[in-house]
Design an enzyme around this catalytic site. Structure first.
Site, PDB file in Angstrom:
ATOM      1  N   ASP A  68       0.812  -1.215   0.000  1.00  0.00           N
ATOM      2  CA  ASP A  68       0.000   0.000   0.000  1.00  0.00           C
ATOM      3  C   ASP A  68       0.847   1.266   0.000  1.00  0.00           C
ATOM      4  OD1 ASP A  68       0.929  -0.588   2.543  1.00  0.00           O
ATOM      5  OD2 ASP A  68      -1.038  -0.960   3.387  1.00  0.00           O
ATOM      6  N   ASP A 137      -7.863  -2.905  14.224  1.00  0.00           N
ATOM      7  CA  ASP A 137      -9.248  -3.134  13.780  1.00  0.00           C
ATOM      8  C   ASP A 137      -9.366  -4.303  12.807  1.00  0.00           C
ATOM      9  OD1 ASP A 137      -8.074  -2.097  11.514  1.00  0.00           O
ATOM     10  OD2 ASP A 137      -9.337  -0.315  11.386  1.00  0.00           O
ATOM     11  N   HIS A 139      -7.517  -4.771  10.034  1.00  0.00           N
ATOM     12  CA  HIS A 139      -7.190  -4.525   8.622  1.00  0.00           C
ATOM     13  C   HIS A 139      -5.898  -5.233   8.221  1.00  0.00           C
ATOM     14  CE1 HIS A 139      -4.908  -0.653   9.907  1.00  0.00           C
ATOM     15  NE2 HIS A 139      -3.999  -1.451   9.409  1.00  0.00           N
ATOM     16  N   GLU A 144      -9.757  -1.604   5.409  1.00  0.00           N
ATOM     17  CA  GLU A 144     -10.403  -1.345   6.699  1.00  0.00           C
ATOM     18  C   GLU A 144     -11.670  -2.193   6.827  1.00  0.00           C
ATOM     19  OE1 GLU A 144      -8.707   0.160   8.717  1.00  0.00           O
ATOM     20  OE2 GLU A 144      -7.984   2.135   8.128  1.00  0.00           O
TER      21      GLU A 144
END
Ligand code: F6R
Length: 262
Positions: A68, A137, A139, A144
């Protein structure tokens, strides 16, 4: 379901990853490594750099694809993932810079950049070993919660939680953390032949329990690993602390034949 390996510390996890990748480089000198940024893979990259040096491995043909990049952050910014991958992977390992790719986060071309990146990965023959960290979370990459489990590389909006978690790389100032990114999709990541997810510390315990023992759900994107035929999750005791089946994972790893690798 993924193999879960519980280790004492990041260095031990790093050695397992490094051995696996060193073996791969021996058998396939132009192998394709999937690369992640963040803190979790750092010890693994250091261990691999050590293997490369000690074993005199020729890494000049090794190729790489990062997961990313922040959207709109200049690649020369010290916290861009282009700079981070250069600093933490390309230079210490001595990889050929032109063979290591990072998604293009330039705003002017970001709409097409995802398709182009997936095309490049496919043209390279796909990723052999993809290293992954995990967000608090759940990811992976910057997918996400709520990300399609079939997604390709595309632009995503970062959650407030992820921006808070990453503010430490931006002088602890959340306003400096970009709001958007371009990330390999879950569908892209799942095409890699081997996934190695690393997680350390109690802050990751919940996400790891959801990933390994929860239901497969876009709410915890990393849970897609349960559907991958070859996924390895390497965690320390703290990150493993909420796993129900811990004793079995330990038992299985202790009794694993050495020839099997990970
Ligand atoms: C980074 C990435 C992210 C991180 C995750 C965990 O390329 O894709 O998914 O792996 O945010 O970050 P750390 O390892 O810093 O806790």
């Amino acid at each position: 379901m993924a193999e879960v390996i519980i280790v004492n510390n990041e260095e031990a996890a790093g050695r397992i990853y490094a051995q696996c990748v060193a073996d791969l480089i021996h058998s396939k000198p132009d192998c394709v490594l999937g690369l992640a940024t963040g803190s979790s893979p750092l010890a693994a990259y250091q261990a691999l750099a050590h293997e490369v040096k000690n074993d005199h491995l020729d890494v000049s043909h090794v190729r790489g694809f990062a997961l990313d990049e922040y959207a709109g952050l200049d690649p020369s910014h010290p916290q861009s993932y282009r700079s981070t991958i250069t600093r933490t992977v390309v230079e210490p390992l001595g990889l050929t810079p032109d063979l290591v790719h990072v998604p293009n986060g330039a705003l002017s071309t970001i709409r097409e950049a995802g398709y182009e990146y997936d095309r490049m990965i496919k043209a390279a023959g796909g990723v052999d070993v993809q290293i992954l960290g995990i967000g608090t979370d759940g990811h992976i990459g910057f997918n996400e919660p709520g990300s399609s489990l079939a997604s390709g590389t595309r632009i995503k909006t970062l959650t407030q939680q992820t921006r808070e978690d990453n503010a430490r790389f931006f002088d602890n100032d959340i306003d400096q953390v970009p709001t958007h990114c371009i990330t390999q999709g879950i569908g892209t990541i799942m095409k890699a032949r081997h996934l190695v997810l690393l997680a350390f510390g109690s802050g990751k315990a919940e996400a790891i329990a959801e990933t390994v023992e929860g239901g497969v759900s876009a709410f915890c994107p990393a849970s897609a690993l349960q559907l991958h035929p070859h996924a390895t999750v390497i965690v320390d005791e703290k990150a493993a602390s909420k796993l129900r089946n811990k004793d079995y994972y330990r038992y299985a790893y202790e009794h694993k034949p050495a020839w099997q690798g990970i």
